[in-house]
Design a protein around this motif. Structure first.
Motif, PDB file in Angstrom:
ATOM      1  N   VAL A 148      40.483  43.924  51.627  1.00  0.00           N
ATOM      2  CA  VAL A 148      39.870  45.204  50.536  1.00  0.00           C
ATOM      3  C   VAL A 148      38.807  45.738  51.259  1.00  0.00           C
ATOM      4  O   VAL A 148      38.626  46.988  51.020  1.00  0.00           O
ATOM      5  N   ASN A 183      38.699  49.690  52.008  1.00  0.00           N
ATOM      6  CA  ASN A 183      37.673  50.390  51.162  1.00  0.00           C
ATOM      7  C   ASN A 183      36.987  51.210  52.408  1.00  0.00           C
ATOM      8  O   ASN A 183      36.448  52.276  52.223  1.00  0.00           O
ATOM      9  N   ASN A 242      41.451  53.506  48.885  1.00  0.00           N
ATOM     10  CA  ASN A 242      41.199  52.921  47.415  1.00  0.00           C
ATOM     11  C   ASN A 242      42.001  51.498  47.442  1.00  0.00           C
ATOM     12  O   ASN A 242      43.212  51.646  47.405  1.00  0.00           O
ATOM     13  N   LYS A 273      42.772  47.279  46.477  1.00  0.00           N
ATOM     14  CA  LYS A 273      42.287  46.161  45.354  1.00  0.00           C
ATOM     15  C   LYS A 273      43.262  45.194  45.624  1.00  0.00           C
ATOM     16  O   LYS A 273      44.261  45.175  46.032  1.00  0.00           O
ATOM     17  N   ARG A 274      42.370  43.954  45.308  1.00  0.00           N
ATOM     18  CA  ARG A 274      43.365  42.794  45.531  1.00  0.00           C
ATOM     19  C   ARG A 274      43.912  42.094  44.031  1.00  0.00           C
ATOM     20  O   ARG A 274      43.157  42.273  43.208  1.00  0.00           O
ATOM     21  N   ASP A 319      48.762  42.658  37.052  1.00  0.00           N
ATOM     22  CA  ASP A 319      47.418  43.223  37.527  1.00  0.00           C
ATOM     23  C   ASP A 319      48.141  44.050  38.641  1.00  0.00           C
ATOM     24  O   ASP A 319      47.594  45.420  38.958  1.00  0.00           O
ATOM     25  N   PHE A 349      47.261  48.644  38.457  1.00  0.00           N
ATOM     26  CA  PHE A 349      46.949  49.363  39.807  1.00  0.00           C
ATOM     27  C   PHE A 349      47.784  50.185  40.533  1.00  0.00           C
ATOM     28  O   PHE A 349      47.764  51.457  40.701  1.00  0.00           O
TER      29      PHE A 349
END
Length: 554
Positions: A499, A503, A508, A510-511, A517, A521
């Motif tokens: 991540v 980034n 963009n 995310k984990r 979840d 995302f």
């Protein structure tokens, strides 16, 4: 300013040849051995977009995927020695996937050639057994002729890779351009008697199955074959990573061959008395180690449609073969009457029922969170989507549970080359800028080509990269447990912070660890036009769609 002259440099002639063959994009890692070509690209920068990858393997993979998607040879430029060695992986993929591609390799000057100069390799010899043809151009006057010939070879019969070695001095020398004509590729005509024999074999069979495969299908070809299957109620199977050749929601689609194949589908092939193979060369992955129907060879007849008779005769003996392109064949396939169109209805229903059962989520070990995710992704994909796949067991879930169609495209290498999905996603986004590209890649594959995320960001591409992280080279771990139990070595991964890396490259990222979840995302990523990365943490216990790791151990 450049002075006007009737002469042109070898680099200028080369780039003009590419333009003449409708090349609009070239993938490269810049090198001093082909500076003369790079300089010429500057003159034509409004006609050809130059994409500089971060590694030659990625550049060649991008070119291969571009050729697979467009039907016109994908073009890559790399420097001599290490550059050519790195790029060889794309040539291997192009060969096994039958994708049109041309690799241009910078070479030492003619005056140094043959003396083992700095980074010198004999590329004609190096690529002789993997490329369709390799050329070394020693004279600037031959650039135009050889380049035209390379396009012809790459696109003729079974499509594939061509390699051209370019000594750096011929790219800066000047000569008069010949302005040779582009060779037109003629389709091989289909013998009417073979069409009639094929019709007879189908009508006299009891349990026929169609296998679709190969590259460079047109949308019209897909429609024609699907229409033919519907008329005769024939079951259709796709070869390894070619699931988009028919709408998977069609009642005629009954599954796909390859690494995540249904055992029941393999059993149905043992029952079948006729296999109609269209476009596929019937490699070992798609034919279960060349054993798909060999045990019942006496009762199973094979009709093989392929553009090269050399491939038709290589492994399986065909009762009937038709040497022609997929697109040419599809234009003739509907020249049948419909007298027996309901004959195979019960056989089709049986196979379709088993396919639906195989992709239905059940309360057992094979359906962990990646299965649920792939099933739910079906609610998002449509005609504006491309799915790219890497190598590894993690691809079993998007192969088994995502339902493709002729406009929701699946792109993957059939030769199992890791690091492919990310470069292929980048090429897909260039070819289809309005489509959402979804790239599935394992943690091992990401470590091989993950820096190309920055290439995607630089070019403002519309891609979601999904990293499946189980901290292992999962496929090899599975084989270790099966054949060398309790002797695991070399397959565990100590991964970096994916991540933070993504980034840092401008994506963009995310984990996530669970389905809820993930989609929280994913929805944001899907509605965004920026490069997004989702790292999904998975358990090594779910080693494949059909096996638990603990069940393999002895």
């Amino acid at each position: 300013m450049r002075t006007k002259t009737n002469k042109k440099t070898g680099g200028q002639i080369l780039v003009e040849c590419l333009i003449k063959h409708s090349t609009d994009r070239v993938f490269c890692v810049p090198g001093e051995s082909y500076l003369g070509a790079l300089d010429a690209f500057y003159d034509f920068r409004k006609k050809i977009k130059l994409v500089n990858a971060k590694h030659e393997a990625s550049a060649s993979n991008m070119a291969e995927a571009y050729g697979k998607l467009t039907g016109n040879p994908g073009i890559a430029f790399v420097t001599r020695g290490p550059g050519a060695c790195h790029a060889s992986v794309g040539i291997h993929i192009s060969k096994q996937d039958s994708s049109p591609m041309i690799l241009f390799v910078g070479q030492v000057s003619n005056s140094m050639y043959g003396k083992e100069a700095f980074q010198e390799i004999d590329y004609v010899s190096m690529f002789s057994n993997v490329a369709k043809k390799s050329f070394h151009i020693s004279n600037v006057e031959d650039i135009e002729k050889v380049t035209h010939k390379a396009f012809q070879i790459s696109k003729t019969d079974r499509k594939g890779p061509v390699v051209i070695s370019l000594p750096e001095d011929i790219l800066i020398k000047s000569t008069y351009q010949k302005k040779l004509k582009v060779h037109k590729i003629k389709e091989k005509k289909i013998n009417d008697d073979k069409i009639l024999k094929m019709k007879s074999l189908i009508e006299n069979s009891k349990k026929p199955i169609i296998i679709l495969g190969g590259s460079n299908w047109s949308e019209n070809s897909k429609k024609n074959i699907e229409k033919f299957a519907k008329i005769y109620q024939l079951p259709v199977v796709t070869s390894f990573r070619r699931q988009d050749l028919i709408n998977n929601r069609s009642k005629n689609f009954v599954g796909t061959l390859g690494t995540s194949v249904s055992p029941k589908l393999l059993d149905f092939f043992k029952e079948s008395d006729l296999v109609l193979a269209i476009g596929t060369r019937l490699n070992d992955i798609s034919t279960n180690g060349f054993d798909l129907f060999s045990k019942s060879q006496k009762q199973t007849k094979l009709i093989h449609i392929y553009p090269s008779h050399k491939e038709i005769k290589k492994v399986f003996k065909a009762t009937l073969y038709i040497e022609t392109s997929i697109n040419n064949f599809s234009n003739n396939i509907l020249n049948f009457d419909e007298s027996n169109k309901k004959k195979f209805g019960n056989w089709l229903k049986k196979l379709r029922r088993e396919y639906i059962d195989d992709i239905t989520l059940k309360e057992n070990f094979v359906h962990h969170k990646l299965a649920i995710i792939c099933k739910k992704i079906n609610n998002y994909i449509n005609q504006d989507t491309v799915i790219t796949l890497d190598a590894g067991n993690h691809t079993g879930w998007p192969q088994r549970f995502i339902q493709y169609n002729s406009k929701c495209i699946q792109i993957g290498s059939t030769c199992g080359s890791m690091g492919y999905s990310i470069p292929a996603a980048i090429s897909s986004s260039f070819v289809y800028p309005k489509k959402k590209i979804i790239s599935f890649v394992g943690d091992g594959g990401f470590l091989m080509s993950g820096l190309e995320i920055s290439t995607a960001v630089e070019n403002k591409l519309n891609i979601i990269f999904i990293i499946i992280n189980n901290s292992s080279y999962g496929t090899i771990r599975m084989h270790q447990e099966k054949y060398y139990p309790k002797r695991v070595i070399g397959t565990n991964l100590k991964n970096p912070d994916f991540v933070s890396i993504c980034n840092g490259m401008g994506a963009n990222a995310k984990r996530v660890k669970n389905v809820e979840d993930f989609f929280h995302f994913f929805k944001k990523c899907f509605n965004s036009k920026k490069v997004s990365v989702i790292e999904l943490i998975t358990d090594i216990e779910n080693i494949s769609t059909r096996l638990l790791l603990s069940k393999i151990k002895k």
